[in-house]
Design an enzyme around this catalytic site. Structure first.
Site, PDB file in Angstrom:
ATOM      1  N   ILE A 202       0.871  -1.185   0.000  1.00  9.98           N
ATOM      2  CA  ILE A 202       0.000   0.000   0.000  1.00  9.98           C
ATOM      3  C   ILE A 202       0.900   1.224   0.000  1.00  9.98           C
ATOM      4  O   ILE A 202       1.693   1.415   0.930  1.00  9.98           O
ATOM      5  CB  ILE A 202      -0.885   0.066   1.281  1.00  9.98           C
ATOM      6  CG1 ILE A 202      -1.503  -1.287   1.618  1.00  9.98           C
ATOM      7  CG2 ILE A 202      -1.951   1.151   1.145  1.00  9.98           C
ATOM      8  CD1 ILE A 202      -1.999  -1.379   3.061  1.00  9.98           C
ATOM      9  N   HIS A 203       0.787   2.053  -1.038  1.00  9.29           N
ATOM     10  CA  HIS A 203       1.630   3.256  -1.015  1.00  9.29           C
ATOM     11  C   HIS A 203       1.026   4.467  -1.720  1.00  9.29           C
ATOM     12  O   HIS A 203       1.473   5.581  -1.513  1.00  9.29           O
ATOM     13  CB  HIS A 203       2.996   2.955  -1.650  1.00  9.29           C
ATOM     14  CG  HIS A 203       2.987   3.012  -3.150  1.00  9.29           C
ATOM     15  ND1 HIS A 203       2.534   1.970  -3.926  1.00  9.29           N
ATOM     16  CD2 HIS A 203       3.352   3.993  -4.016  1.00  9.29           C
ATOM     17  CE1 HIS A 203       2.639   2.300  -5.201  1.00  9.29           C
ATOM     18  NE2 HIS A 203       3.123   3.515  -5.285  1.00  9.29           N
ATOM     19  N   ARG A 204      -0.001   4.270  -2.552  1.00 10.43           N
ATOM     20  CA  ARG A 204      -0.495   5.406  -3.341  1.00 10.43           C
ATOM     21  C   ARG A 204      -1.169   6.449  -2.461  1.00 10.43           C
ATOM     22  O   ARG A 204      -1.929   6.130  -1.553  1.00 10.43           O
ATOM     23  CB  ARG A 204      -1.457   4.925  -4.421  1.00 10.43           C
ATOM     24  CG  ARG A 204      -0.743   4.223  -5.561  1.00 10.43           C
ATOM     25  CD  ARG A 204      -1.595   4.159  -6.810  1.00 10.43           C
ATOM     26  NE  ARG A 204      -0.841   3.514  -7.868  1.00 10.43           N
ATOM     27  CZ  ARG A 204      -0.068   4.150  -8.749  1.00 10.43           C
ATOM     28  NH1 ARG A 204       0.051   5.462  -8.687  1.00 10.43           N
ATOM     29  NH2 ARG A 204       0.585   3.486  -9.670  1.00 10.43           N
TER      30      ARG A 204
END
Length: 352
Positions: A202-204
């Site tokens: 998860i990074h956006r």
């Protein structure tokens, strides 16, 4: 020919690992690292593991708002371009480093080559979409990875200098897969079983910066009833703390890992749950079902082929897909033959 290559983020390091060594067989390459990703686990480890040539320049721009980050890159890149006077500037993907590298070159009338051109999510609120569109329209050579990318450019009136070479990340996966298999100790250290855990990234910003979206993701992972391995991006970690969210014991939270360990986790997982464009592709390369926590994807072929399901951040859709989503048909060859880097070299040679 003197080629100046601009990289700055994890996916670009992987692509450069496939392309730079090929280019350097016949040309002089100047490698510029913008420092967009600067954490050791997000940067240095990739250069070390993948034997990427040491950057000739590191701009060390670090993090920051888009305008400040891109502006700092432009200022520093212009000085380097004027000093090095390259024949061509090569950029990858869709980050701020990509746009800064292309825009600076265009202003100085230096030809631009864009690797991974033509991708479109058709969501202009994404910074990556803005970066990739602008870069494509500034480029002289556009190396596309798939047929849909070719069609996207044609629909925008871009046909000159466009070449479907396949995906350089597929090259990298084929090149490094055997080496990655030797990194199996991470599975034992985590205490998970091969083929029986969910790998998640998860990074956006659209997910991390929105408490309701991030909360839905965390709750779905907590309630899925499976072991989950989560290499946690620094920005995501910050927001998890800021929002007061907590993970259940089924989630193994670890620091970001290098490319080889990530490939090992991917090949040993049951399914992959992600909001990353690159990880969507790597899931396909590894023949793993992929659940994409975004509202759209630029890798439409993986969805059309039945190996990727786009679920947004709807908690129930994420949960249902973790439990019930399995591809119903064999994969098609949609990312080329693993020789994209050699094709890029031949096309660069034809432009001398």
């Amino acid at each position: 020919m003197k080629i100046l290559t601009v990289v700055g983020a994890r996916p670009q390091f992987i692509k450069a690992a496939a392309v730079s060594n090929i280019i350097r067989k016949e040309h002089k390459e100047i490698l510029v690292h913008t420092g967009q990703h600067y954490d050791e686990n997000m940067s240095k480890v990739f250069f070390d593991e993948l034997k990427i040539p040491k950057p000739d320049y590191n701009l060390e721009v670090g993090s920051g708002n888009h305008g400040k980050q891109t502006g700092n890159m432009l200022i520093k890149l212009e000085e380097i371009y004027l000093e090095e006077n390259p024949d061509l500037v090569l950029v990858y993907g869709d980050t701020n480093s990509t746009l800064a590298g292309a825009l600076c070159a265009s202003k100085l009338l230096i030809p631009v080559a864009h690797v991974e051109a033509g991708l479109r999510s058709f969501n202009m609120s994404m910074p990556e979409e803005q970066n990739r569109i602008l870069t494509d329209h500034l480029s002289k050579l556009l190396f596309v990875p798939t047929k849909s990318a070719l069609d996207n450019l044609k629909n925008e009136g871009i046909q000159k200098g466009v070449h479907n070479v396949g995906d350089v990340m597929f090259d990298a996966t084929l090149n490094f897969k055997k080496l990655a298999e030797q990194k199996n100790s991470i599975i034992k250290e985590l205490g998970v079983k091969e083929g029986q855990f969910i790998l998640t990234t998860i990074h956006r910003a659209e997910n991390t910066n929105d408490i309701s979206r991030l909360k839905n993701i965390v709750e779905a992972l907590n309630e899925c009833g499976k072991d989950v391995v989560l290499p946690l991006h620094p920005r995501t970690k910050k927001y998890i703390t800021d929002y007061g969210l907590n993970f259940n014991n089924n989630i193994k939270v670890i620091d970001p890992v290098g490319y080889l360990e990530m490939i090992n986790l991917e090949m040993n997982s049951e399914k992959i749950v992600t909001d990353s464009g690159g990880v969507q592709k790597e899931a396909f390369f590894m023949s793993k079902p992929c659940i994409t926590m975004r509202d759209e994807t630029e890798w439409v072929e993986t969805v059309e082929n039945g190996w990727n399901r786009v679920v947004g951040t709807d908690k129930h859709k994420i949960l249902d897909s973790i439990v019930n989503f399995y591809p119903e048909k064999k994969q098609e060859n949609i990312f080329g033959d693993g020789n994209a880097s050699e094709k890029i070299l031949k096309l660069l040679n034809s432009c001398k």
